[in-house]
Design a protein around this motif. Structure first.
Motif, PDB file in Angstrom:
ATOM      1  N   SER B  23      13.337   1.050  -4.172  1.00  0.00           N
ATOM      2  CA  SER B  23      13.794   2.379  -3.730  1.00  0.00           C
ATOM      3  C   SER B  23      15.313   2.530  -3.794  1.00  0.00           C
ATOM      4  O   SER B  23      15.911   3.148  -2.920  1.00  0.00           O
ATOM      5  N   CYS B  24      15.932   1.979  -4.819  1.00  0.00           N
ATOM      6  CA  CYS B  24      17.384   2.125  -4.915  1.00  0.00           C
ATOM      7  C   CYS B  24      17.763   3.509  -5.434  1.00  0.00           C
ATOM      8  O   CYS B  24      18.894   3.945  -5.259  1.00  0.00           O
ATOM      9  N   GLY B  25      16.813   4.178  -6.096  1.00  0.00           N
ATOM     10  CA  GLY B  25      17.043   5.560  -6.509  1.00  0.00           C
ATOM     11  C   GLY B  25      17.960   5.731  -7.707  1.00  0.00           C
ATOM     12  O   GLY B  25      18.337   6.852  -8.049  1.00  0.00           O
ATOM     13  N   ALA B  28      16.647   8.021 -10.504  1.00  0.00           N
ATOM     14  CA  ALA B  28      16.766   9.463 -10.266  1.00  0.00           C
ATOM     15  C   ALA B  28      18.212   9.925 -10.396  1.00  0.00           C
ATOM     16  O   ALA B  28      18.489  11.039 -10.842  1.00  0.00           O
ATOM     17  N   GLN B  29      19.130   9.033 -10.017  1.00  0.00           N
ATOM     18  CA  GLN B  29      20.540   9.428 -10.070  1.00  0.00           C
ATOM     19  C   GLN B  29      21.046   9.576 -11.500  1.00  0.00           C
ATOM     20  O   GLN B  29      21.944  10.373 -11.754  1.00  0.00           O
ATOM     21  N   ILE B  36      12.982  13.199 -12.164  1.00  0.00           N
ATOM     22  CA  ILE B  36      12.433  12.124 -11.314  1.00  0.00           C
ATOM     23  C   ILE B  36      12.575  12.523  -9.849  1.00  0.00           C
ATOM     24  O   ILE B  36      13.659  12.872  -9.394  1.00  0.00           O
ATOM     25  N   GLU B  37      11.448  12.478  -9.146  1.00  0.00           N
ATOM     26  CA  GLU B  37      11.462  12.802  -7.718  1.00  0.00           C
ATOM     27  C   GLU B  37      11.175  11.534  -6.924  1.00  0.00           C
ATOM     28  O   GLU B  37      10.281  10.768  -7.260  1.00  0.00           O
ATOM     29  N   LEU B  38      11.962  11.331  -5.878  1.00  0.00           N
ATOM     30  CA  LEU B  38      11.747  10.161  -5.009  1.00  0.00           C
ATOM     31  C   LEU B  38      10.976  10.625  -3.783  1.00  0.00           C
ATOM     32  O   LEU B  38      11.524  11.280  -2.909  1.00  0.00           O
ATOM     33  N   THR B  39       9.706  10.309  -3.753  1.00  0.00           N
ATOM     34  CA  THR B  39       8.900  10.729  -2.598  1.00  0.00           C
ATOM     35  C   THR B  39       8.167   9.522  -2.026  1.00  0.00           C
ATOM     36  O   THR B  39       7.795   8.610  -2.759  1.00  0.00           O
ATOM     37  N   GLY B  47       8.288   3.910   1.220  1.00  0.00           N
ATOM     38  CA  GLY B  47       9.250   3.677   0.151  1.00  0.00           C
ATOM     39  C   GLY B  47       9.293   4.874  -0.772  1.00  0.00           C
ATOM     40  O   GLY B  47       8.264   5.459  -1.107  1.00  0.00           O
ATOM     41  N   ASP B  48      10.482   5.253  -1.160  1.00  0.00           N
ATOM     42  CA  ASP B  48      10.602   6.413  -2.045  1.00  0.00           C
ATOM     43  C   ASP B  48      10.564   5.910  -3.468  1.00  0.00           C
ATOM     44  O   ASP B  48      11.573   5.503  -4.015  1.00  0.00           O
TER      45      ASP B  48
END
Lengths: 345, 166
Positions: B23-25, B28-29, B36-39, B47-48
């Motif tokens: 989940s570092c994301g 998406a960044q 990309i969606e973090l859900t 965890g996203d």
């Protein structure tokens, strides 16, 4: 003019990091990717940094590690090996929040000043019988003499002889139980990942992770991440209620590997207590009160206190007293401030 | 029930992906198209993990996400090996297959990032999906005006011969 206190410098770093992790996701959104990621994995202009516990969980789940995770986690652990868990006190944004909440909660408590006399009436009988009652900074020499004759009591704690007992003193330190609890949490989380857990569970207990993930969500989607909002409001509220930094002490799994890495080297950066220089009375608990984690800076233990994150608050307090507390490391004794090069021996 | 979603390109099996994603994301960044969606996977604390809802914003296979993933939850592969899923074309709905309609839509074919490979023109005028070359990016599903083409995510596809996947 007094040089800036360690706390002042530390606050600058803490606010800087907390602010940077607000700014970075918004810069990423605008196409600037020099820095990216969050407190679980971060890319610093090509240099990978990673939470060692996140890497450990990936390894437990897949038995493989990528070079980025290996290097990132290795850098974090190497820092802890040399400097102790300084991440907790100098970098972690939740550490900052927790400290501020703790300071506010403890604000009503009286604090002793150098030379201030405490009424014997307010002391417990055992303390009131102390031979150093009434000893102030103005009576420095007398205090030193007393400290030499009876080192344990002068420091306000039990005398610890230089023997194997001294080596094991850390087992009786205030941080021993919290570290054991945290280690148990980490072991349970890693065992769950090894057994069957589908996701790295312990990442959900990372407060700096929640902080940076919340900002990421806000920047990317303009939404509040519900889990982050819950954690970042509920945990500080509980800490304010209890007046103790229980998350950092008992639950934060991220700090465990850093603390354990810091235990490897006895010569890492640590707070050193010179009993001979202590000029405080037995009942003057200024340095103990300064430690927001409730640790005992007046420790004779050969090994550094595992949970001490070298925040320097106790050293700050001691600067205006006997300067018995100072930082030592591989390079020897470090001056407290730029004007403090010549420390009293 | 939430709409079916895709994992970003370079994903292996769902189990392996979840074990690796921390989940570092960063995926998406760096995404150029903000697709990309973090859900959270499970309620609030699952965890996203990154998801692509192809009906809202499909993947255009820029492959930046898989290049930055620090844990190899997304492998750094070429767009042709993205392996996100496979498009399935419903011939009964697609107007190109209705000879009496006289319409040559070709929208999916024209917009496919792997045009000519994943979606090609059978007999020179009827769009068809070549499953083994399809990256499963979801662009065809997004652009189809009559919902005649759907992407089945990798995790819902049966394992290929000799492939271990959970």
């Amino acid at each position: 003019m007094m040089p800036p206190t360690l706390r002042f410098r530390r606050r600058l770093v803490q606010y800087g990091v907390a602010g940077a992790f607000i700014l970075i996701p918004f810069l990423n959104r605008e196409g600037v990717h020099l820095l990216s990621g969050n407190f679980l994995s971060f890319d610093f202009a090509g240099l990978p940094l990673a939470d060692p516990l996140a890497a450990a969980q990936v390894f437990a789940g897949t038995f493989t590690l990528t070079p980025a995770l290996l290097i990132g986690a290795g850098l974090a652990l190497a820092t802890a090996l040399l400097l102790g868990p300084v991440f907790c006190s100098w970098i972690c944004p939740y550490g900052l929040l927790s400290e501020l909440v703790h300071a506010r909660a403890a604000g009503a408590l009286p604090r002793t000043q150098p030379g201030e006399m405490i009424s014997p009436v307010s002391l417990a009988p055992a303390q009131a019988d102390s031979p150093h009652l009434g000893c102030t900074h103005s009576k420095l020499n007398r205090c030193r003499e007393a400290a030499e004759n009876n080192p344990g009591e002068a420091a306000g704690g039990a005398a610890v002889p230089y023997s194997k007992e001294r080596g094991r003193a850390f087992l009786r330190a205030p941080g021993a139980l919290p570290l054991a609890v945290k280690t148990a949490v980490v072991c349970a989380g890693l065992a769950a990942v090894l057994a069957a857990a589908p996701v790295p569970l312990l990442n959900q207990l990372s407060m700096p992770g929640w902080y940076s993930r919340a900002v990421q969500h806000l920047a990317l989607y303009g939404e509040i991440l519900p889990g982050a909002a819950l954690m970042l409001l509920a945990v500080p509220a509980l800490e304010a209620r209890t007046g103790k930094r229980f998350w950092c002490l008992y639950l934060c799994p991220q700090s465990v590997l850093l603390a354990l890495a810091g235990m490897v080297s006895p010569k890492r950066l640590r707070v050193h207590f010179r009993r001979r220089s202590c000029t405080c009375r037995a009942d003057d608990r200024a340095c103990l009160g300064a430690c927001s984690l409730g640790l005992n800076p007046r420790s004779d233990a050969a090994r550094p206190e595992p949970l001490c994150s070298n925040c320097g608050d106790c050293v700050d307090v001691c600067r205006t007293r006997g300067r018995a507390l100072s930082f030592t490391g591989h390079a020897g004794q470090l001056p407290v401030g730029k004007n403090d090069a010549a420390l009293p021996q | 029930m939430s709409p079916p979603f895709l994992r970003p390109p370079g994903v292996l099996s769902e189990k392996d992906f979840k074990a690796r994603c921390i989940s570092c994301g960063r995926c998406a960044q760096v995404c150029n198209y903000a697709c990309i969606e973090l859900t959270p996977d499970y309620f609030l604390f699952g965890g996203d993990t990154p998801k692509i809802f192809q009906n809202r914003s499909p993947c255009f296979l820029c492959m930046r996400c898989s290049a930055v993933c620090p844990t190899a939850a997304l492998r750094d592969v070429a767009a042709t090996d993205a392996g996100m899923g496979t498009a399935v074309l419903d011939r009964k709905r697609c107007v190109d297959y209705q000879t009496e309609s006289g319409i040559m839509c070709w929208t999916c074919y024209e917009r496919c990032p792997l045009k000519g490979t994943a979606i090609y023109l059978r007999n020179g005028y009827i769009p068809a999906v070549r499953a083994k070359d399809c990256a499963g990016c979801g662009v065809c599903e997004y652009v189809c005006p009559i919902d005649a083409i759907k992407v089945t995510p990798l995790r819902l596809l049966p394992p290929k011969d000799g492939e271990k996947r959970q």
